[in-house]
Design an enzyme around this catalytic site. Structure first.
Site, PDB file in Angstrom:
ATOM      1  N   THR A 133       0.825  -1.214   0.000  1.00  0.00           N
ATOM      2  CA  THR A 133       0.000   0.000   0.000  1.00  0.00           C
ATOM      3  C   THR A 133       0.857   1.261   0.000  1.00  0.00           C
ATOM      4  O   THR A 133       0.544   2.225  -0.696  1.00  0.00           O
ATOM      5  CB  THR A 133      -0.942   0.003   1.216  1.00  0.00           C
ATOM      6  OG1 THR A 133      -0.171  -0.246   2.397  1.00  0.00           O
ATOM      7  CG2 THR A 133      -1.994  -1.082   1.089  1.00  0.00           C
TER       8      THR A 133
ATOM      9  N   PHE B 161      -7.399   4.212   4.380  1.00  0.00           N
ATOM     10  CA  PHE B 161      -6.760   3.228   5.265  1.00  0.00           C
ATOM     11  C   PHE B 161      -7.795   2.291   5.896  1.00  0.00           C
ATOM     12  O   PHE B 161      -7.513   1.631   6.893  1.00  0.00           O
ATOM     13  CB  PHE B 161      -5.979   3.932   6.372  1.00  0.00           C
ATOM     14  CG  PHE B 161      -4.697   4.553   5.912  1.00  0.00           C
ATOM     15  CD1 PHE B 161      -3.575   3.772   5.671  1.00  0.00           C
ATOM     16  CD2 PHE B 161      -4.611   5.912   5.711  1.00  0.00           C
ATOM     17  CE1 PHE B 161      -2.385   4.349   5.247  1.00  0.00           C
ATOM     18  CE2 PHE B 161      -3.425   6.500   5.284  1.00  0.00           C
ATOM     19  CZ  PHE B 161      -2.305   5.710   5.047  1.00  0.00           C
TER      20      PHE B 161
ATOM     21  N   CYS C  40      -6.318  -0.062   9.080  1.00  0.00           N
ATOM     22  CA  CYS C  40      -4.901  -0.426   8.987  1.00  0.00           C
ATOM     23  C   CYS C  40      -4.155  -0.018  10.249  1.00  0.00           C
ATOM     24  O   CYS C  40      -4.070   1.179  10.560  1.00  0.00           O
ATOM     25  CB  CYS C  40      -4.287   0.254   7.770  1.00  0.00           C
ATOM     26  SG  CYS C  40      -2.514   0.012   7.608  1.00  0.00           S
TER      27      CYS C  40
END
Length: 1058
Positions: A268, A395, A402
């Site tokens: 990511t 996120f 996350c």
């Protein structure tokens, strides 16, 4: 009462398995969202899934009392390797709760702060690699950011060095991981019986899992044998105990979480960095502001953890990049009970609901009508804090969000600041538009850059455009029919030729300057303006050729203009000498020559010495090439005087070596190019009595996307007839092979045998009218008295005898066979083949992999005294194509205003004539597809001009009729040769005036106005619209025009062509 959730047409049993692009699912989901709106439903092999695409629904399903994360089909396949690791664990699995409580503190601000040295260690390796690559090195930032983030997570969290920057290829883990994630996504859409039969694929999948797990086991073993001095994240996994249960993680769960961290902990962040660099390079103003913030705040001082989150514009850039490019583009939840969402959509307990984050974060209700644009300012000055809750979720969300966000956020800031302190970044292909690659995440694909080290006063290093070849091998002595050998370029003085060009005209002029430089005693380098940021050489002249596009710089000049505009030092360019030639079109009077003028005046105002007055070329006028020739003559005279060089007309920059008579045709160059589209259909739209208009459908190259209103850039080829004329004039067979060499940059293929047919067909413009410069070159060739007199007559009456008749150099040579012109000189005279841009006449909602063009085929009768008719190069080429033919093409983004609005309640008022219908057809088709999907669409107005209703009323009895019956559009034709069939109106502006009440009503409803056609159409339409303001508001002419400009700003877009 509830409302059914809309769904595309499905195939029995299979459902929507063919609705989703298998390689890039997110593209299909975005297009479906554009078509169906805030919600739609898909079913694959009986498994139902709901997709939501609006902020309101995203906010509602972010209520964890009603909805919880659900592992979707893709993640369920990823579980084959990561099991019950944090990212793929089900919410009711005990190990998730234990691991979450144990590992969450590892990513506290303090702990991440302590990882700074490790992050900077790896970042320095990336910087060192880029510095060693040098400015001409082509860099794939996605690959290097993958190295960076993978190495950073292993070093900072596991005290293990992968040393990715010390190997040519990516680590085996990274390669296996990418293949594993792609295959996991594909498995999610396959029936088990099919999957079981794919033995080779299954074996590769298992091998990828083995490679990944091998690294996991190596890291754990190394950690146990060589424990770090300071405990790290892996230490907590191995030795930590959950305070709530007293349990630790099992060996299997440690491996699952370690693999999860290796995948999610770098993939990511790598994507985030790549998206951010892309958006900065596409938006020069944002890049300049960020550089100014970094330079003014940190200067050359390395960034530290104390600087993290203290650069407001950097944070805004990152937030905006993740809004437009969330690397995790979707997440899934499921309701805990039967429920209704949006106040009207019933959803059963446990049903998959996917939040289409890449769409919801562009909701105009939250982000405005410019939601598709990159604008970091929307995240500044309290706007970020004022956002509605749950509007920004790259996120993830809530307890399943996350946990590594602080790590990624700090790492990205450190990396971006360090890179921008050290380098000027430029795109390898300035015309690149975003392509995506999808695994578990999304990131830019085929995105390449150059990293030019920043220095105070470095020497100019221009990055060559992709269309050029600049091999500086010694000129090959021609066997025959060639110009004199080129001089030793090492004795020549340096010259720096820079250009800004989208369509190729400015680049072609720059190419001519560079190739002719040896004749005036100079050795030229050539490059884009963007490649020259921070560089102002003093050892040679800087010659700039650039264009304005509706007042904006070319794609490959935008960063240069932004940088130049920001310079404050009045002596910044002292010691530099320069000249500027500007290309433009007087149809845009207000912005004509804006960019060339800005560059010229700014350089002069900051100390540079202007060698000659700025030259101007009007692309819409008749002497575009002549104006350049005149300016070039003035420039060459001044250069000879100022630099005391010697003119050497024999110093031709081109020579030809005949290789063989040829028994096999050389394979046409560019046929292996990745951007090859395929012709699907090519049909005539008009009757035999009308000028030909054609509808051509192409299948796009893989990964290429477009929007309604964009352009398709096509690289054409000269027709076979004119190529054979050129071959005959120089006594060549079609199979003849020649080898070219050049002392300077050239767009011709050099130092390799190439068929003469290929050169004449695809590399040079054979039909362009000869210029006065060309006539002078012909006069200097070996001539008889007859040919000399003919050329003198042409020169004396150039406008009437050459320009108006469109006589090309080839035409003149054919009429005067006694002119003895070397082939090398002929090729040197001809401009390079240019791309041609055509408005796309389709919408991706119709077919995201296909585009259509609606074109006019240019054909004129022979001029008196000649037998050859005039054919337009590109339109003739396109008209000749047959299904299955390959064409080199690319999508070019149009003006931001020339796209249909996302708000479907806004009516469109479209005005066009002839093939100017092209973009309007795409707009209407898009609205029709949205209406078919069940959405409310405002009725639009189309004012279309042509000759007769039965001869050239394009699509009149087909799509336009169908869309009119659907209520999507009201078509108002104007037939110039049959006005009785169009309410007595001959032209578009007449029909506009006749239907003024409907036009004014559309305006009052917030309508947006679009014009596509010739300058005559545009001028006539504008006059009528200004008159409406004059009459309805009782204004004089000047007041009406001023009101039009003010009120229609953002509501009136034009696309003019001749």
């Amino acid at each position: 009462m509830t409302t059914p959730i809309p769904s595309p047409p499905a195939i029995p049993f299979l459902g929507h398995v063919n609705t989703i692009d298998k390689d890039l699912p997110i593209r299909s989901l975005v297009l479906l969202a554009r078509q169906y709106g805030e919600i739609f439903q898909l079913s694959v092999f009986g498994h139902k899934k709901i997709f939501i695409n609006s902020y309101e629904l995203q906010n509602e399903v972010s209520d964890e009392k009603r909805f919880l994360k659900k592992i979707d089909f893709n993640l369920n396949e990823v579980r084959n390797a990561t099991g019950d690791g944090l990212f793929t664990a089900r919410s009711d699995e005990p190990n998730w709760h234990i691991a979450h409580r144990l590992l969450m503190p590892c990513f506290s601000a303090t702990n991440v702060y302590n990882m700074t040295d490790g992050m900077m260690d790896i970042i320095s390796q990336l910087v060192l690699k880029w510095e060693r690559f040098g400015p001409k090195g082509v860099i794939d930032p996605s690959t290097d950011f993958t190295r960076l983030t993978l190495d950073a997570i292993t070093l900072c969290a596991m005290s293990y060095r992968l040393n990715s920057f010390y190997r040519e290829d990516l680590p085996p883990f990274a390669i296996a991981m990418g293949d594993f994630l792609i295959e996991s996504g594909k498995r999610a859409g396959r029936p088990a019986i099919v999957q079981n039969m794919m033995t080779t694929t299954n074996a590769k999948y298992e091998e990828d899992k083995r490679v990944m797990m091998k690294l996991v086991e190596e890291i754990i073993e190394d950690h146990r044998v060589n424990p770090p001095e300071k405990p790290d994240v892996l230490s907590v996994m191995l030795n930590g105990r959950d305070k709530e249960t007293g349990l630790g993680l099992s060996d299997e769960n440690i491996k699952n979480n370690l693999l999860t961290f290796l995948i999610a902990g770098h993939e990511t962040t790598s994507g985030m960095l790549t998206f951010t660099v892309y958006y900065l390079l596409k938006n020069p103003e944002a890049m300049r502001k960020l550089r100014e913030e970094i330079d003014s705040t940190l200067g050359d001082r390395p960034m530290t953890a104390r600087d993290v989150n203290k650069l407001p514009y950097l944070l805004a850039v990152m937030r905006e990049s993740m809004r437009l490019g969330p690397t995790a583009p979707a997440r899934s939840v499921a309701p805990l009970e039967d429920t209704v969402i949006g106040g009207k959509y019933f959803v059963e307990k446990g049903t998959f609901i996917t939040i289409n984050t890449v769409v919801t974060q562009r909701d105009p209700k939250v982000w405005g009508e410019d939601a598709e644009q990159f604008r970091p300012e929307r995240m500044l000055d309290g706007k970020w804090e004022a956002l509605p809750q749950n509007a920004w979720q790259p996120f993830g969300f809530g307890m399943r969000g996350c946990i590594g966000r602080p790590f990624a956020w700090q790492e990205a800031q450190l990396a971006l600041v360090t890179i921008l302190q050290r380098f000027d970044l430029v795109m390898h292909d300035p015309a690149y538009e975003l392509e995506l690659k999808q695994t578990l995440t999304i990131k830019p694909h085929n995105f390449l850059i150059h990293a030019i080290p920043r220095k105070n006063k470095p020497s100019l290093r221009a990055i060559l455009s992709m269309s050029q070849s600049a091999e500086k091998a010694p000129a090959v002595q021609a066997v025959s029919n060639a110009a004199a050998p080129a001089p030793d370029t090492t004795k020549l003085k340096p010259m720096y030729v820079l250009y800004g060009s989208n369509t190729g005209s400015s680049e072609s002029f720059a190419q001519r300057i560079a190739s002719e430089a040896p004749a005036f005693g100079f050795r030229a380098s050539i490059g884009t303006l963007d490649s020259a940021i921070d560089r102002h050489p003093e050892d040679g002249p800087v010659i700039i050729v650039t264009a304005s596009y509706e007042g904006q710089p070319a794609d490959n000049a935008a960063h240069f203009v932004e940088w130049l505009s920001s310079i404050q030092d009045p002596g910044a360019f002292k010691g530099s000498r320069y000249a500027v030639f500007g290309c433009g079109n007087r149809d845009w009077m207000k912005t004509y020559q804006r960019i060339p003028t800005l560059i010229d005046e700014t350089l002069s105002a900051h100390g540079a010495i202007r060698l000659v007055p700025r030259g101007e070329g009007d692309a819409g006028g008749g002497d575009f090439f002549e104006s350049f020739d005149r300016w070039m003559k003035t420039l060459s005279d001044v250069l000879l005087k100022e630099y005391q060089t010697t003119k050497n007309e024999d110093a031709a920059a081109m020579s030809v070596k005949f290789v063989s008579a040829g028994i096999a045709r050389a394979e046409a160059l560019r046929q292996k190019d990745a951007a090859l589209g395929t012709v699907i259909e090519n049909k005539l739209l008009t009757s035999p009595n009308a000028p030909a208009k054609r509808h051509i459908e192409f299948a796009l190259p893989e990964g290429m996307t477009y929007r309604a209103g964009d352009y398709l850039a096509v690289l054409p080829a000269n027709s076979e007839s004119i190529v054979r004329r050129a071959l005959a004039r120089f006594g060549l067979s079609a199979e003849q092979e020649i080898e070219l060499s050049s002392t300077g940059p050239t767009s011709l293929p050099v130092n390799k045998p190439v068929a003469a047919y290929t050169i004449f067909s695809g590399y040079v413009e054979l039909s362009q009218p000869a210029t006065t410069r060309d006539l002078k070159i012909l006069l200097k060739a070996k001539n008889t008295e007859t040919s000399t007199k003919a050329l003198q007559d042409l020169s004396a009456n150039y406008s009437d005898t050459v320009l108006k008749k469109r006589l090309s150099v080839l035409d003149i040579l054919e009429e005067n066979s006694d002119i003895d012109l070397p082939l090398a000189t002929f090729l040197h005279m001809l401009p390079a083949m240019r791309i041609r841009q055509y408005s796309i006449s389709s919408s991706p909602l119709w077919n995201p992999q296909h585009v259509t063009l609606t074109i006019s085929v240019l054909e004129a009768p022979p001029i008196p005294g000649r037998t050859e008719p005039f054919f337009g190069v590109a339109s003739t080429y396109l008209a000749s194509l047959r299904p299955g033919n390959k064409v080199q093409l690319s999508v070019r983004v149009s003006n931001a205003a020339f796209h249909p609005p996302t708000d479907l309640s806004i009516p469109l008022v479209m005005m066009c004539a002839g093939s100017g219908l092209a973009p309007m057809r795409g707009f209407i088709q898009e609205r029709a597809m949205q209406k078919q999907a069940g959405r409310e669409v405002a009725k639009s107005l189309l004012f279309f001009g042509c000759r007769y209703p039965k001869e050239d009323f394009l699509y009149g009895d087909a799509e336009l009729k169908e869309w009119s019956e659907m209520g999507v559009v009201d078509v108002r034709p104007a037939f110039s040769r049959s006005p009785s069939d169009s309410e007595g109106c001959r032209y578009v502006q007449d029909r506009l005036r006749h239907d003024s009440k409907d036009v004014i009503n559309a305006f009052l409803q917030g309508g947006k106005f679009y014009v596509c056609g010739s300058s005559k159409v545009s001028t006539g339409v504008k006059q009528v619209l200004v008159q409406f303001f004059k009459e309805t508001r009782n204004l004089n002419d000047e007041e009406a025009l001023a009101t039009f400009e003010k009120v229609m700003n953002g509501r009136y877009a034009t696309d003019i062509f001749e």
